[in-house]
Design a protein around this motif. Sequence first.
Motif, short mmCIF file in Angstrom:
data_model
loop_
_atom_site.label_atom_id
_atom_site.label_comp_id
_atom_site.label_asym_id
_atom_site.label_seq_id
_atom_site.Cartn_x
_atom_site.Cartn_y
_atom_site.Cartn_z
N ASN A 100 0.84 -1.21 0.00
CA ASN A 100 0.00 0.00 0.00
C ASN A 100 0.87 1.26 0.00
OD1 ASN A 100 0.84 0.11 2.68
ND2 ASN A 100 -1.18 0.53 3.50
N PRO A 101 0.26 2.44 -0.20
CA PRO A 101 1.02 3.69 -0.23
C PRO A 101 1.84 3.94 1.04
CG PRO A 101 -1.13 4.04 -1.20
CD PRO A 101 -1.14 2.65 -0.61
N ALA A 102 1.33 3.53 2.20
CA ALA A 102 2.09 3.72 3.44
C ALA A 102 3.37 2.90 3.43
CB ALA A 102 1.22 3.36 4.65
N PHE A 103 3.33 1.71 2.84
CA PHE A 103 4.52 0.87 2.72
C PHE A 103 5.53 1.54 1.79
CE2 PHE A 103 7.21 -2.56 1.36
CZ PHE A 103 7.31 -3.38 2.46
N GLU A 104 5.02 2.09 0.69
CA GLU A 104 5.90 2.80 -0.25
C GLU A 104 6.58 3.98 0.46
OE1 GLU A 104 4.11 2.53 -4.66
OE2 GLU A 104 2.82 3.57 -3.24
N LYS A 105 5.81 4.71 1.24
CA LYS A 105 6.35 5.88 1.94
C LYS A 105 7.41 5.47 2.96
CE LYS A 105 4.95 9.92 4.60
NZ LYS A 105 3.83 10.63 5.22
N LEU A 106 7.16 4.38 3.68
CA LEU A 106 8.10 3.92 4.70
C LEU A 106 9.42 3.47 4.09
CD1 LEU A 106 8.70 3.09 7.68
CD2 LEU A 106 7.80 0.85 7.07
N THR A 107 9.36 2.72 3.00
CA THR A 107 10.57 2.13 2.44
C THR A 107 11.21 2.95 1.33
OG1 THR A 107 9.38 0.85 0.77
CG2 THR A 107 9.72 -0.20 2.92
N GLY A 108 10.43 3.77 0.65
CA GLY A 108 10.96 4.51 -0.48
C GLY A 108 10.89 3.72 -1.79
N PHE A 109 10.39 2.50 -1.74
CA PHE A 109 10.22 1.69 -2.94
C PHE A 109 8.81 1.85 -3.46
CE2 PHE A 109 13.71 -0.51 -0.86
CZ PHE A 109 14.57 -0.74 -1.92
N ARG A 110 8.67 1.95 -4.78
CA ARG A 110 7.34 2.05 -5.38
C ARG A 110 6.78 0.64 -5.59
NH1 ARG A 110 7.51 5.42 -10.57
NH2 ARG A 110 8.29 3.41 -11.16
N ALA A 111 5.45 0.55 -5.58
CA ALA A 111 4.79 -0.75 -5.75
C ALA A 111 5.25 -1.45 -7.03
CB ALA A 111 3.28 -0.58 -5.73
N VAL A 112 5.39 -0.70 -8.11
CA VAL A 112 5.78 -1.32 -9.39
C VAL A 112 7.17 -1.96 -9.32
CG1 VAL A 112 4.29 0.14 -10.79
CG2 VAL A 112 6.64 0.84 -10.38
N GLU A 113 8.01 -1.50 -8.40
CA GLU A 113 9.32 -2.09 -8.22
C GLU A 113 9.27 -3.37 -7.39
OE1 GLU A 113 12.57 1.09 -7.52
OE2 GLU A 113 10.71 1.91 -6.65
N LEU A 114 8.23 -3.50 -6.57
CA LEU A 114 8.17 -4.59 -5.61
C LEU A 114 7.25 -5.74 -6.02
CD1 LEU A 114 8.03 -2.50 -2.33
CD2 LEU A 114 10.01 -3.64 -3.36
N ILE A 115 6.19 -5.46 -6.77
CA ILE A 115 5.24 -6.50 -7.13
C ILE A 115 5.96 -7.62 -7.89
CG2 ILE A 115 3.12 -7.06 -8.42
CD1 ILE A 115 2.73 -5.19 -5.95
N GLY A 116 5.81 -8.83 -7.41
CA GLY A 116 6.46 -9.98 -8.02
C GLY A 116 7.81 -10.34 -7.43
N ALA A 117 8.39 -9.44 -6.63
CA ALA A 117 9.70 -9.72 -6.02
C ALA A 117 9.58 -10.82 -4.97
CB ALA A 117 10.27 -8.46 -5.37
N ASN A 118 10.59 -11.67 -4.90
CA ASN A 118 10.66 -12.73 -3.90
C ASN A 118 11.76 -12.40 -2.90
OD1 ASN A 118 8.67 -14.54 -4.91
ND2 ASN A 118 10.09 -15.18 -6.50
N ALA A 119 11.73 -13.08 -1.75
CA ALA A 119 12.78 -12.93 -0.76
C ALA A 119 14.11 -13.39 -1.37
CB ALA A 119 12.45 -13.73 0.48
N PRO A 120 15.20 -12.74 -1.05
CA PRO A 120 15.34 -11.61 -0.11
C PRO A 120 14.78 -10.33 -0.72
CG PRO A 120 17.47 -12.10 -1.08
CD PRO A 120 16.50 -13.14 -1.60
N TYR A 121 14.04 -9.60 0.09
CA TYR A 121 13.39 -8.38 -0.38
C TYR A 121 14.37 -7.21 -0.37
CZ TYR A 121 9.31 -11.27 0.48
OH TYR A 121 8.41 -12.29 0.45
N PRO A 122 14.14 -6.23 -1.22
CA PRO A 122 15.08 -5.11 -1.35
C PRO A 122 15.27 -4.30 -0.07
CG PRO A 122 13.35 -4.95 -3.02
CD PRO A 122 13.04 -6.13 -2.16
#
Length: 91
Positions: free
Chosen positions: A35-57
């Motif tokens: 969600n947007p709060a997660f993006e704000k906390l980490t600085g990563f945009r959703a489009v960069e994270l969707i589909g990523a597997n562990a280890p996470y950025p």
Amino acid sequence: MTTKTENTEFGIFLMVHSPNPILVCKADSAIAYVNPAFEKLTGFRAVELIGANAPYPWWLPEKIDKTHRRSGGKRQRDPILSVELGRYHRP
């Protein structure tokens, strides 16, 4: 009486507008939603994270091996990961 569609739409509304960071993963650990709060906390945009597997950025580089090994390479519910996330923001 509310329908299943109305309940789903309300749940999506709550996730999108929550002030709390929310991350949804699939069974294989792939990220399905942030969600947007997660993006704000980490600085990563959703489009960069969707589909990523562990280890996470956002996992701390010096702890990736230990965290990934401890989780067995799979998603887990571990408060330590939340603490590490809270300390990390994309440079």
